[in-house]
Scaffold this active site. Structure first.
Site, PDB file in Angstrom:
ATOM      1  N   LEU A 613       0.815  -1.306   0.044  1.00 26.46           N
ATOM      2  CA  LEU A 613      -0.197  -0.173  -0.129  1.00 26.46           C
ATOM      3  C   LEU A 613       0.748   1.239   0.019  1.00 26.46           C
ATOM      4  CD1 LEU A 613      -2.595  -1.028   2.643  1.00 26.46           C
ATOM      5  CD2 LEU A 613      -3.183  -0.846   0.292  1.00 26.46           C
ATOM      6  N   SER A 614       2.054   1.253   0.714  1.00 20.86           N
ATOM      7  CA  SER A 614       2.818   2.238   0.925  1.00 20.86           C
ATOM      8  C   SER A 614       4.141   2.076   1.630  1.00 20.86           C
ATOM      9  CB  SER A 614       2.043   3.528   1.703  1.00 20.86           C
ATOM     10  OG  SER A 614       2.014   2.967   2.979  1.00 20.86           O
ATOM     11  N   GLY A 616       6.857   3.870   4.039  1.00 23.57           N
ATOM     12  CA  GLY A 616       7.206   5.080   4.579  1.00 23.57           C
ATOM     13  C   GLY A 616       8.629   5.123   5.010  1.00 23.57           C
ATOM     14  N   THR A 617       9.063   5.921   6.037  1.00 20.74           N
ATOM     15  CA  THR A 617      10.347   6.334   6.476  1.00 20.74           C
ATOM     16  C   THR A 617      10.700   5.064   7.257  1.00 20.74           C
ATOM     17  OG1 THR A 617       9.517   8.566   7.155  1.00 20.74           O
ATOM     18  CG2 THR A 617      11.822   7.847   7.920  1.00 20.74           C
ATOM     19  N   PHE A 618       9.893   4.336   7.825  1.00 19.46           N
ATOM     20  CA  PHE A 618      10.493   3.369   8.778  1.00 19.46           C
ATOM     21  C   PHE A 618      10.115   1.797   8.472  1.00 19.46           C
ATOM     22  CE2 PHE A 618      12.339   6.272  11.557  1.00 19.46           C
ATOM     23  CZ  PHE A 618      11.193   7.319  11.850  1.00 19.46           C
ATOM     24  N   SER A 619       8.877   1.819   7.520  1.00 17.11           N
ATOM     25  CA  SER A 619       8.131   0.865   7.320  1.00 17.11           C
ATOM     26  C   SER A 619       7.655   0.751   5.794  1.00 17.11           C
ATOM     27  CB  SER A 619       7.306   0.720   8.354  1.00 17.11           C
ATOM     28  OG  SER A 619       6.177   1.764   8.237  1.00 17.11           O
ATOM     29  N   VAL A 621       3.870  -0.850   4.095  1.00 15.04           N
ATOM     30  CA  VAL A 621       2.502  -1.301   4.533  1.00 15.04           C
ATOM     31  C   VAL A 621       1.994  -2.235   3.463  1.00 15.04           C
ATOM     32  CG1 VAL A 621       0.525  -0.556   5.363  1.00 15.04           C
ATOM     33  CG2 VAL A 621       2.506   0.789   6.011  1.00 15.04           C
ATOM     34  N   LYS A 635       2.274  -3.947   8.628  1.00 16.22           N
ATOM     35  CA  LYS A 635       3.548  -3.156   8.460  1.00 16.22           C
ATOM     36  C   LYS A 635       4.502  -3.843   8.809  1.00 16.22           C
ATOM     37  CE  LYS A 635       2.978   0.582  10.608  1.00 16.22           C
ATOM     38  NZ  LYS A 635       2.982   1.713  11.705  1.00 16.22           N
ATOM     39  N   ASP A 733       7.009  10.676  13.951  1.00 18.00           N
ATOM     40  CA  ASP A 733       6.994  10.847  12.223  1.00 18.00           C
ATOM     41  C   ASP A 733       5.610  11.718  12.270  1.00 18.00           C
ATOM     42  OD1 ASP A 733       7.294   8.962   9.274  1.00 18.00           O
ATOM     43  OD2 ASP A 733       7.401  11.186   9.489  1.00 18.00           O
TER      44      ASP A 733
END
Ligand SMILES: *[C@@H]1O[C@H](CO)[C@@H](O)[C@H](O)[C@H]1NC(C)=O
Ligand SMILES: *[C@@H]1O[C@H](CO)[C@@H](O)[C@H](O)[C@H]1NC(C)=O
Ligand SMILES: *[C@@H]1O[C@H](CO)[C@@H](O)[C@H](O)[C@H]1NC(C)=O
Ligand SMILES: *[C@@H]1O[C@H](CO)[C@@H](O)[C@H](O)[C@H]1NC(C)=O
Ligand SMILES: *[C@@H]1O[C@H](CO)[C@@H](O)[C@H](O)[C@H]1NC(C)=O
Ligand SMILES: *[C@@H]1O[C@H](CO)[C@@H](O)[C@H](O)[C@H]1NC(C)=O
Ligand SMILES: *[C@@H]1O[C@H](CO)[C@@H](O)[C@H](O)[C@H]1NC(C)=O
Ligand SMILES: *[C@@H]1O[C@H](CO)[C@@H](O)[C@H](O)[C@H]1NC(C)=O
Ligand SMILES: *[C@@H]1O[C@H](CO)[C@@H](O)[C@H](O)[C@H]1NC(C)=O
Length: 885
Positions: A613-614, A616-619, A621, A635, A733
């Protein structure tokens, strides 16, 4: 960098762990294994000439080091497998969850020592090779989740020692062979999600101790054979979605360990046996959409663990037995679409854990109990389409947890009690239509600011629609038709965007969207004030088509969610009980989701890029659909190597702590799965994406003037963050991309657990390498390198500015080196008014919106003050925003 160090430590570990084996020249299977390594391109096998007994997943035996076990699951492998058949001493072969395709190798028949064969979750096609029947001492065969077709070969009948047979999730056809009943050791048999036809063999389980039988989603016919209950050892029986007929045998009562019984969506007839009361472990009983008849047996009351009872859409008659009130653990009682009679069963209201009571579409009569919600935790009260009479008791106001209230199509009389306005959680529907209610609409209904759908049509209600109804900020779908309402329809987006039919059949109502113009109506009344309002109405009314589409989508979403919830509760991943050998640890913190979550499906979902789905900075998803129908957002944490390896217990404790953090505006983890070096966090799936998507990704021309929604989101995020600060947690974040929107557009702040997971050994919020997302980083971070509570307030202020301006936090349009914060703060210098900063598509809609936006802008300016000490606390921010509203 982090993952690199992980890799090297893994290497060291592997080297340390590899024990001394005979040198390669003495190893019996060296040529075969080297050829196999090349044929399958196994990435971490080798180097050439090294002894294969130290290769990952290989277990050897004896002085000659013959290969006894090959465990190669989840290695991304493909290629020609036929060489494996030369490893004649093989006892265990696990090839699951790879990318093998083509027909299954027939040469495996020579592996006569094989006891365990797992080829599940690949892309094998063609039919099941009859040659597998020569594996005489096989105890476990798993071919599930492939593309296999054709029938179950008769040759498998000679696998006399078979205990577990899993062939689900293929496209197998034909019928279940009669010899299955002769497999005297069979414990687990799953063949769900195939195209199997014919009858369940009438002696299946008669001489074995069957524990799990899962055959759902096939085209099986005939009756449920008594034999499967004969040993009394059955624990899980799932036969949903077939064409079975006949009744449920009495002998089912012998299976006292049966906890899951799902036989819905068949053609079952006759009555339920009273012996059900002997099934003391029964937890889920789902038999909806059949032709079952007779009374609901009072013996259910003896199944003290019963959590879900779903008998919807059958032919049950009589009253609901009082005894069911003894079911302390009952959470869902669903009997809609039967012919049940008697009064609304008061006894059930004693079930303290009841969250869903669905009696709709029956023949219940009498009046509504006054003590409807004295003790229960009801969230869904669905009593529509019955013959309930009398008044709605004011005590309905005690049902403060209700999300949905359906009372339509009854014979209710009297006034709507104002106490209904106390049910502030009401979100999905308030439906009082098709009754005989009279008198005015209580203005208190206007307090239901989460309510999406309101239907009071087809009653005898009178008076005007109270202007307080404009407080229902979430309203999308309304119906006031066929009553005796008078006066002007209040000017309120959701009203004017509705079709005129929502207000028709009320002779005294005028103004948009009704067909009667107030101008004509009011000219005769000589009232000039109203003329002005009428013009404003015209200015406000947006596109009727958009409104309709929104309504449809929202309704569909609700239907979908409802279905997911239904599916989630009773589901058990019966056939999948053993799907992932490598899951090292996992837990679900939310009690009523435990049954609906299958760790192996979670892991599987994160292996497919299509589910992403996406990132991000740390993960990253992923979306994961459980076999139960429940949808999760999963995640996958990045750079958690040390966390997972050295601090697993600490991490699990932290996670559990976050799982217990209960706030409606925070996404808390519902569970986790750890496998190998990977940690997966499970969350509720948020169907409406993120605030960033809402603000910035709307397609051209589809702009929604949605200020009230945005304000609610702003307040929600502020409340979530204030709560976090209250419990001394600093978010790392904060950005619009981390604000998620649930089905009702409630805002939930995500990534809250990251602060603790990145380095639980420190347990502090100072992190040198990361400071959140670009554009949200507070200026002081440059010299402190610390994320602090005032820093959080700054980032939140940026989110507020985004909401007000619909602009990105960083945009070249602002000029060289200028971000959104600087652009807003420097507006007075440029001689620009606040109006030129706020999104004019919102601020020019009406005076009230503009006023609120100006107030929120003030808050945003305070939050983004360059001096940390001057920024307000989050608690204060919440107060100021509520005041602005
Ligand atoms: C090991 O190999 C030798 C010959 O290479 C053979 O005689 C012996 O039977 C083998 N032992 C086992 C346990 O396989
Ligand atoms: C695999 O290799 C064997 C012999 O090495 C060969 O007979 C067989 O056709 C191959 N299978 C496939 C699918 O290529
Ligand atoms: C499964 O097989 C049947 C024939 O046995 C075929 O009609 C059907 O399309 C197949 N379904 C899938 C999903 O391949
Ligand atoms: C199983 O149930 C049937 C019918 O309820 C009963 O007659 C029979 O004795 C039971 N068998 C065992 C082994 O308990
Ligand atoms: C099973 O249930 C039936 C009917 O409720 C009852 O008569 C019988 O005694 C029960 N059997 C056992 C073994 O509990
Ligand atoms: C009811 O459930 C609890 C918790 O899962 C379990 O410990 C208990 O054994 C169950 N009771 C029966 C009668 O199966
Ligand atoms: C049912 O409610 C009781 C008390 O209200 C509680 O202790 C128990 O845990 C609940 N059971 C479930 C399954 O939620
Ligand atoms: C409810 O229905 C039953 C029959 O199903 C009838 O005997 C009873 O009088 C009815 N009660 C009321 C209050 O209408
Ligand atoms: C396949 O089924 C067997 C037997 O039930 C089980 O032991 C194994 O774990 C399953 N494999 C997977 C990947 O679930």
């Amino acid at each position: 960098m982090a993952s690199l160090s992980w890799c090297s430590s893994l290497l060291v570990l592997t080297l340390l762990l590899s024990t001394h084996h005979p040198v390669s020249s003495q190893l019996a299977d060296q040529p075969t294994m080297e050829a196999l390594r090349d044929a399958l391109a196994v990435p971490d096998w080798g180097p050439k000439g090294s002894g294969y007994c130290s290769w990952r997943g290989v277990t050897c035996k004896g002085p000659n080091g013959t290969v006894e076990e090959l465990e190669l699951s989840h290695r991304g492998l493909r290629g020609n497998l036929s060489l494996i058949s030369e490893l004649r001493s093989l006892k265990k072969l696990d090839l699951s969850a790879n990318s093998f395709h083509g027909p299954m190798p027939p040469s495996f028949e020579s592996l006569t020592e094989l006891e365990f064969l797992d080829m599940s979750t690949n892309k094998f096609d063609g039919s099941i090779p009859p040659s597998l029947g020569s594996l005489r001492i096989l105890r476990s065969l798993n071919l599930s989740n492939n593309l296999l077709t054709g029938g179950i070969p008769d040759e498998l009948g000679s696998l006399g020692r078979l205990q577990e047979l899993q062939i689900s999730g293929n496209n197998l056809s034909g019928s279940l062979p009669a010899w299955m009943g002769d497999l005297s050791n069979l414990r687990v048999f799953t063949a769900y999600e195939n195209s199997l036809q014919g009858r369940i063999p009438k002696n299946l389980g008669s001489i074995s101790q069957l524990k799990v039988l899962n055959l759902h989603s096939n085209q099986l016919e005939g009756t449920i054979p008594e034999s499967i209950f004969a040993s009394g050892k059955l624990e899980v029986l799932v036969l949903t979605l077939n064409k079975l007929y006949g009744g449920l045998p009495e002998s089912i009562g012998n299976c006292t360990g049966l906890s899951n019984l799902r036989i819905g969506n068949n053609k079952l007839t006759s009555t339920l046996p009273a012996t059900i009361g002997n099934i003391s472990s029964l937890t889920y009983f789902e038999a909806d959409n059949n032709y079952l008849e007779g009374e609901i047996v009072p013996e259910f009351a003896r199944c003290s663990n019963l959590t879900l009872l779903n008998l919807a859409s059958n032919r049950f008659t009589g009253a609901v037995p009082d005894e069911l009130g003894e079911l302390k653990n009952l959470q869902e009682f669903i009997v809609s679409g039967n012919s049940l009679t008697g009064e609304v069963p008061r006894s059930l209201l004693r079930c303290k854990n009841l969250s869903k009571l669905d009696l709709s579409n029956n023949r219940f009569n009498g009046s509504l109990p006054e003590d409807l919600c004295n003790t229960s935790r009801l969230q869904f009260l669905l009593l529509d389409r019955n013959s309930i009479s009398g008044e709605i008791p004011p005590e309905i106001g005690n049902c403060v947890r209700l999300l949905e209230l359906q009372l339509g199509n009854n014979y209710l009389v009297g006034k709507i009690p104002p106490e209904i306005g106390r049910i502030r959680n009401l979100q999905i529907t308030l439906n009082l239509s098709f009754n005989r209610l009279e008198g005015p609409l209580p203005r208190e209904i206007g307090k239901l600011d989460k309510l999406v759908s309101l239907d009071v049509s087809n009653n005898r209600l009178s008076g005007s629609i109270p202007s307080e109804f404009r407080g229902m900020l979430s309203l999308i779908d309304v119906n006031f038709s066929n009553n005796q309402f008078t006066d002007q329809i209040p000017i309120f987006g959701p009203f004017q965007k509705s079709p005129s039919s929502s207000f028709s059949g009320n002779n005294g109502l005028c103004g948009e969207p009704s067909n009667l113009s107030c101008e004509i109506y009011l000219v005769t009344n000589q009232d000039d004030r109203h003329k002005v309002s009428y013009k404003i109405v015209l200015a406000v009314v947006g596109s009727g088509l958009t409104a309709f589409t929104t309504v449809t989508i929202v309704v569909l979403l609700f239907m979908l969610r409802e279905r997911q919830e239904m599916a989630a509760k009773p589901a058990i991943a019966a056939g999948d009980v053993t799907m992932a050998p490598s899951v090292a640890a996992g837990n679900v913190f939310v009690e009523n989701m435990k049954q609906a979550i299958d760790f192996d499906s979670v892991v599987k979902a994160t292996l497919k890029d299509a589910n992403k789905l996406s990132s991000g900075t740390f993960s990253a998803v992923y979306k994961a659909v459980m076999p139960s129908g429940l949808i999760l957002s999963v995640k996958r944490l990045k750079s958690v190597d040390r966390t997972v390896t050295h601090h697993r217990n600490k991490m699990i404790r932290e996670l559990e702590r976050f799982g217990n953090l209960c706030h409606p505006n925070l996404i808390r983890p519902v569970g986790f799965v750890i496998y190998e070096d990977v940690a997966l966090l499970l969350h509720h799936y948020m169907p409406n994406g993120t605030l960033a998507q809402l603000l910035h990704d709307a397609p051209q021309g589809e702009f929604q003037p949605d200020w009230p929604r945005r304000l609610c989101i702003a307040i929600g995020v502020a409340e979530g963050l204030a709560f976090l600060h209250h419990v001394a947690i600093i978010h790392l974040d904060i950005s619009s991309g981390n604000v998620f929107l649930d089905a009702n557009y409630n805002a939930l702040l995500g990534e809250i657990e990251i602060s603790k997971l990145l380095d639980p050994s420190r347990g502090t919020a100072s992190i040198s390498a990361v400071a959140g997302s670009f554009g949200y980083i507070p200026p002081e971070y440059a010299y402190t390198m610390q994320v602090t509570a005032p820093g959080n307030v700054y980032s939140y202020g940026v989110v507020l500015l985004e909401i007000l301006t619909s602009r990105l936090p960083v945009d070249e349009a602002f000029g060289e080196g200028i971000d959104l914060v600087k652009w807003v703060h420097s507006a007075p210098v440029r001689g620009e008014t606040p109006e030129q900063i706020m999104d004019p598509r919102l601020s020019t809609v009406c005076f009230a919106w503009r006023k609120q936006m100006l107030a929120v802008l003030k808050v945003a300016m305070l939050c983004t003050d360059p001096t940390p000490a001057k920024r307000p606390k989050m608690k204060k921010v919440v107060e100021m925003l509520l005041e602005a509203k």
